[in-house]
Structure formats: C-alpha cells, structure tokens
Design a protein around this motif. Structure first.
Motif, PDB file in Angstrom:
ATOM      1  N   GLY A  20    -158.319  48.367  -4.365  1.00 31.90           N
ATOM      2  CA  GLY A  20    -159.376  48.058  -3.419  1.00 31.90           C
ATOM      3  C   GLY A  20    -159.257  48.781  -2.096  1.00 31.90           C
ATOM      4  O   GLY A  20    -160.264  49.060  -1.437  1.00 31.90           O
ATOM      5  N   ASP A  21    -158.036  49.102  -1.669  1.00 29.34           N
ATOM      6  CA  ASP A  21    -157.856  49.811  -0.402  1.00 29.34           C
ATOM      7  C   ASP A  21    -158.405  51.227  -0.455  1.00 29.34           C
ATOM      8  O   ASP A  21    -158.676  51.835   0.581  1.00 29.34           O
ATOM      9  N   LYS A  22    -158.586  51.755  -1.662  1.00 29.31           N
ATOM     10  CA  LYS A  22    -159.167  53.081  -1.869  1.00 29.31           C
ATOM     11  C   LYS A  22    -160.545  52.990  -2.512  1.00 29.31           C
ATOM     12  O   LYS A  22    -161.021  53.955  -3.104  1.00 29.31           O
ATOM     13  N   MET A  23    -161.191  51.850  -2.371  1.00 28.54           N
ATOM     14  CA  MET A  23    -162.504  51.614  -2.995  1.00 28.54           C
ATOM     15  C   MET A  23    -162.447  51.867  -4.498  1.00 28.54           C
ATOM     16  O   MET A  23    -163.413  52.281  -5.122  1.00 28.54           O
ATOM     17  N   ASN A  24    -161.263  51.631  -5.079  1.00 28.20           N
ATOM     18  CA  ASN A  24    -161.038  51.788  -6.525  1.00 28.20           C
ATOM     19  C   ASN A  24    -161.365  53.196  -7.014  1.00 28.20           C
ATOM     20  O   ASN A  24    -161.789  53.385  -8.165  1.00 28.20           O
ATOM     21  N   ALA A  25    -161.138  54.177  -6.145  1.00 26.26           N
ATOM     22  CA  ALA A  25    -161.355  55.577  -6.535  1.00 26.26           C
ATOM     23  C   ALA A  25    -160.412  55.943  -7.680  1.00 26.26           C
ATOM     24  O   ALA A  25    -159.281  55.467  -7.764  1.00 26.26           O
ATOM     25  N   VAL A  26    -160.895  56.799  -8.558  1.00 26.34           N
ATOM     26  CA  VAL A  26    -160.168  57.134  -9.785  1.00 26.34           C
ATOM     27  C   VAL A  26    -159.285  58.358  -9.564  1.00 26.34           C
ATOM     28  O   VAL A  26    -159.774  59.465  -9.342  1.00 26.34           O
ATOM     29  N   ASP A  27    -157.972  58.139  -9.599  1.00 23.84           N
ATOM     30  CA  ASP A  27    -157.019  59.228  -9.653  1.00 23.84           C
ATOM     31  C   ASP A  27    -156.457  59.269 -11.072  1.00 23.84           C
ATOM     32  O   ASP A  27    -156.834  58.437 -11.910  1.00 23.84           O
ATOM     33  N   PRO A  28    -155.599  60.223 -11.402  1.00 20.82           N
ATOM     34  CA  PRO A  28    -155.103  60.282 -12.784  1.00 20.82           C
ATOM     35  C   PRO A  28    -154.448  58.987 -13.262  1.00 20.82           C
ATOM     36  O   PRO A  28    -154.647  58.582 -14.413  1.00 20.82           O
ATOM     37  N   ASP A  29    -153.693  58.334 -12.386  1.00 17.52           N
ATOM     38  CA  ASP A  29    -153.050  57.073 -12.791  1.00 17.52           C
ATOM     39  C   ASP A  29    -154.090  55.990 -13.064  1.00 17.52           C
ATOM     40  O   ASP A  29    -153.934  55.185 -13.986  1.00 17.52           O
ATOM     41  N   MET A  30    -155.138  55.946 -12.243  1.00 15.31           N
ATOM     42  CA  MET A  30    -156.203  54.965 -12.463  1.00 15.31           C
ATOM     43  C   MET A  30    -156.916  55.246 -13.784  1.00 15.31           C
ATOM     44  O   MET A  30    -157.218  54.318 -14.545  1.00 15.31           O
ATOM     45  N   ALA A  31    -157.183  56.509 -14.070  1.00 14.40           N
ATOM     46  CA  ALA A  31    -157.839  56.850 -15.334  1.00 14.40           C
ATOM     47  C   ALA A  31    -156.999  56.384 -16.516  1.00 14.40           C
ATOM     48  O   ALA A  31    -157.510  55.776 -17.455  1.00 14.40           O
ATOM     49  N   GLU A  32    -155.715  56.659 -16.471  1.00 11.31           N
ATOM     50  CA  GLU A  32    -154.820  56.227 -17.546  1.00 11.31           C
ATOM     51  C   GLU A  32    -154.822  54.711 -17.678  1.00 11.31           C
ATOM     52  O   GLU A  32    -154.852  54.163 -18.792  1.00 11.31           O
ATOM     53  N   ALA A  33    -154.814  54.011 -16.541  1.00 12.53           N
ATOM     54  CA  ALA A  33    -154.760  52.544 -16.567  1.00 12.53           C
ATOM     55  C   ALA A  33    -156.053  51.945 -17.111  1.00 12.53           C
ATOM     56  O   ALA A  33    -156.020  50.950 -17.854  1.00 12.53           O
ATOM     57  N   ILE A  34    -157.202  52.525 -16.746  1.00 13.52           N
ATOM     58  CA  ILE A  34    -158.477  52.017 -17.256  1.00 13.52           C
ATOM     59  C   ILE A  34    -158.545  52.195 -18.770  1.00 13.52           C
ATOM     60  O   ILE A  34    -158.927  51.271 -19.503  1.00 13.52           O
ATOM     61  N   VAL A  35    -158.174  53.376 -19.238  1.00 15.49           N
ATOM     62  CA  VAL A  35    -158.213  53.640 -20.676  1.00 15.49           C
ATOM     63  C   VAL A  35    -157.232  52.731 -21.415  1.00 15.49           C
ATOM     64  O   VAL A  35    -157.556  52.185 -22.479  1.00 15.49           O
ATOM     65  N   ALA A  36    -156.054  52.539 -20.848  1.00 10.66           N
ATOM     66  CA  ALA A  36    -155.065  51.660 -21.484  1.00 10.66           C
ATOM     67  C   ALA A  36    -155.573  50.228 -21.558  1.00 10.66           C
ATOM     68  O   ALA A  36    -155.386  49.540 -22.578  1.00 10.66           O
ATOM     69  N   ALA A  37    -156.238  49.767 -20.497  1.00  7.93           N
ATOM     70  CA  ALA A  37    -156.767  48.399 -20.499  1.00  7.93           C
ATOM     71  C   ALA A  37    -157.825  48.220 -21.574  1.00  7.93           C
ATOM     72  O   ALA A  37    -157.837  47.206 -22.296  1.00  7.93           O
ATOM     73  N   GLY A  38    -158.723  49.185 -21.686  1.00  2.00           N
ATOM     74  CA  GLY A  38    -159.750  49.088 -22.719  1.00  2.00           C
ATOM     75  C   GLY A  38    -159.180  49.204 -24.111  1.00  2.00           C
ATOM     76  O   GLY A  38    -159.542  48.432 -25.016  1.00  2.00           O
ATOM     77  N   THR A  39    -158.264  50.141 -24.309  1.00  2.00           N
ATOM     78  CA  THR A  39    -157.662  50.348 -25.623  1.00  2.00           C
ATOM     79  C   THR A  39    -156.940  49.096 -26.102  1.00  2.00           C
ATOM     80  O   THR A  39    -156.994  48.741 -27.290  1.00  2.00           O
ATOM     81  N   ALA A  40    -156.288  48.406 -25.170  1.00  2.31           N
ATOM     82  CA  ALA A  40    -155.536  47.203 -25.534  1.00  2.31           C
ATOM     83  C   ALA A  40    -156.435  46.085 -26.041  1.00  2.31           C
ATOM     84  O   ALA A  40    -155.968  45.170 -26.730  1.00  2.31           O
ATOM     85  N   LEU A  41    -157.728  46.152 -25.739  1.00  8.15           N
ATOM     86  CA  LEU A  41    -158.652  45.092 -26.148  1.00  8.15           C
ATOM     87  C   LEU A  41    -159.345  45.386 -27.480  1.00  8.15           C
ATOM     88  O   LEU A  41    -159.942  44.475 -28.068  1.00  8.15           O
ATOM     89  N   ILE A  42    -159.262  46.611 -27.950  1.00  6.17           N
ATOM     90  CA  ILE A  42    -160.031  46.990 -29.139  1.00  6.17           C
ATOM     91  C   ILE A  42    -159.642  46.166 -30.355  1.00  6.17           C
ATOM     92  O   ILE A  42    -160.511  45.717 -31.123  1.00  6.17           O
ATOM     93  N   ASP A  43    -158.360  45.926 -30.550  1.00  7.41           N
ATOM     94  CA  ASP A  43    -157.903  45.190 -31.732  1.00  7.41           C
ATOM     95  C   ASP A  43    -157.591  43.727 -31.434  1.00  7.41           C
ATOM     96  O   ASP A  43    -156.989  43.037 -32.268  1.00  7.41           O
ATOM     97  N   ASN A  44    -157.998  43.251 -30.257  1.00 10.99           N
ATOM     98  CA  ASN A  44    -157.761  41.847 -29.905  1.00 10.99           C
ATOM     99  C   ASN A  44    -158.852  40.983 -30.544  1.00 10.99           C
ATOM    100  O   ASN A  44    -160.006  41.014 -30.118  1.00 10.99           O
TER     101      ASN A  44
END
Length: 262
Positions: A20-44
């Motif tokens: 939030g301090d960066k207005m949730n701007a996407v850096d490489p780590d954020m991109a990886e984290a977003i994809v990981a969060a979504g991927t973790a839900l696919i088989d849930n």
C-alpha cells in the motif's frame, strides 16, 4: 517483505495486494507473488469465490517506475517472449492466472487502477469500484503497448473505437465513466465491503454449479462455434442434474432454509 496475502474464510479466498505504501505498484517480486497467489487457488476444491483487493489508497498504480531501469538493462526479447506460464509470460500471467482459477473472482477497486493494475482487474469475473476510482490503459504514456493480458479480455468488453481511444491516448477516466464502457461491473462507495458480500452470496450457491457456470461462460466467450457451445451446455447440465449439490439446493428451497454443502 510480503507483497500479497491470502486468507481463506468460509470458502472465500481474500487475496490482498499489500504494498500500500507504493500504491500496490507491480515490481518483479509483486508479479511473482500475484501469480503464486492465484496459482495456489487453482486446485483448491474448498473455495467458492475469490475477492481480489489492494490495501491502502489505491488498488494498483501499475508497473513500479523504479523497476523500469532494471527492465531496460535486460534484452527485451529474452524478457517478454518466453512463454513461461502456458500461453503467457510472467507479466501476462498476473492477469490470466485469475481466469484459470475455477471459481468467480471479484475485484474491489479504489483510488487507481492504471496499466498493469487495470489489466490485473481484467482477470476478475466481476469488478466493483468506487465511482471516483481512476482507470487507464496507461502504456502509451511510456511508449509501450498493453502486454499483460488486457488485449485478450478488452475486446469482449469494449467497442473497438473505445478500446482504441483508451489505448492510443492513455487518458484516465473515472470508474463511473468506465462502467458505461464495460470496464466496471458495479459502482460502490464501499467496494471491498460490497465485494465481500457478493462473494458470500456466490458461496451460498451450488459449488459445482458455479464452477460449471464459469467453465461454460469461458467456452462461450472463446469464439467456439454454436454447436460446441450447445454441446457444452448439455454436458455441464448432465453433470449437475440429480447430483448432491443440486439435490441439496432443491431441498433447501423446498424447506425455506439456506443450503448446506458441507
């Protein structure tokens, strides 16, 4: 530092961008984290809906400008052309992974959804936004084209002339304006609260029926011919009729109670 958190409660996955301090701007780590969060839900198999939101004043301000120098130092072909996630590269998967999650995804937007942030929101099935949220296809500001999955989804939502206007100019518009164009599903002064309520409504429906509905809509929007869509309607329906979730819905309706799917 965590970029994204996921909390699963009452069959709803609450996925929150936590930069939030960066207005949730996407850096490489954020991109990886977003994809990981979504991927973790696919088989849930337990979840029935997802609420996607960003902490602080903005949903997502787009790519982190501080990352531009790092990107510029890399070979652009090597960076963007490899298909690292099926049909997508990493940055495209930030949007597309949410289309792979088999339950409805609801994005709650406030503040800004620019560039990468708007394309992230496009991965959701439903977008609820504060009326004053600013939206923009921002890439033209930097001499670039949208390349994070938006062009897969926008042609289904926007007239061609509107898509071209927004893409060529990078001019922001409010969510109230975006609703009339098709970018926003519903306006709300409390988008996150309303997204959570909607997720609860969806979670109260047949879990198998909702997953089947998302699959069927995906087929219908894929450009499949009429025969294929008609066949998939019948096939999905045959898998639902008389099964436990459908029988519980019937019993609950007859008894005037909420269904219990376990």
């Amino acid at each position: 530092m965590s970029r994204v958190t996921t909390e699963i409660k009452d069959h709803i996955a609450h996925v929150t961008l936590t930069r939030g301090d960066k207005m949730n701007a996407v850096d490489p780590d954020m991109a990886e984290a977003i994809v990981a969060a979504g991927t973790a839900l696919i088989d849930n198999t337990d979840i029935r809906a997802v609420v996607l939101s960003g902490e602080g004043r903005g949903f997502c301000a787009g790519l982190d400008v501080a990352s531009f120098a790092k990107f510029a130092a890399q070979d652009p072909v090597e960076r963007v052309m490899p298909r690292t996630h099926g049909d997508s590269n990493l940055m495209q998967e930030v949007c597309m992974v949410w289309r792979k999650v088999p339950v409805p995804v609801i994005a709650a937007m406030q503040g800004v959804a620019y560039g990468a942030g708007l394309q992230l929101a496009m991965g959701a099935c439903i977008r609820i936004a504060h009326p004053e949220t600013k939206l923009a296809i921002m890439e033209a500001k930097w001499g670039l084209v949208p390349d994070m999955g938006g062009m897969v989804i926008w042609p289904h939502l926007l007239r061609s002339d509107v898509l071209r206007l927004l893409t060529y100019t990078a001019e922001p518009l409010t969510a109230a304006e975006g609703q009339g164009m098709g970018l926003v599903t519903r306006l709300s002064d409390t988008p996150l609260e309303d997204a959570r309520v909607l997720a609860q409504v969806i979670a109260g429906k047949s879990p198998s029926g909702t997953r089947a509905a998302k699959r069927l809509i995906d087929v219908a929007e894929s450009g499949a011919d009429a025969a294929t869509v008609l066949y998939e309607e019948s096939r999905e329906q045959a898998e639902l009729i008389g099964k436990p979730h459908q029988m519980e819905i019937i019993a609950a309706n007859m008894q005037g109670r909420a269904p219990n799917f376990g």
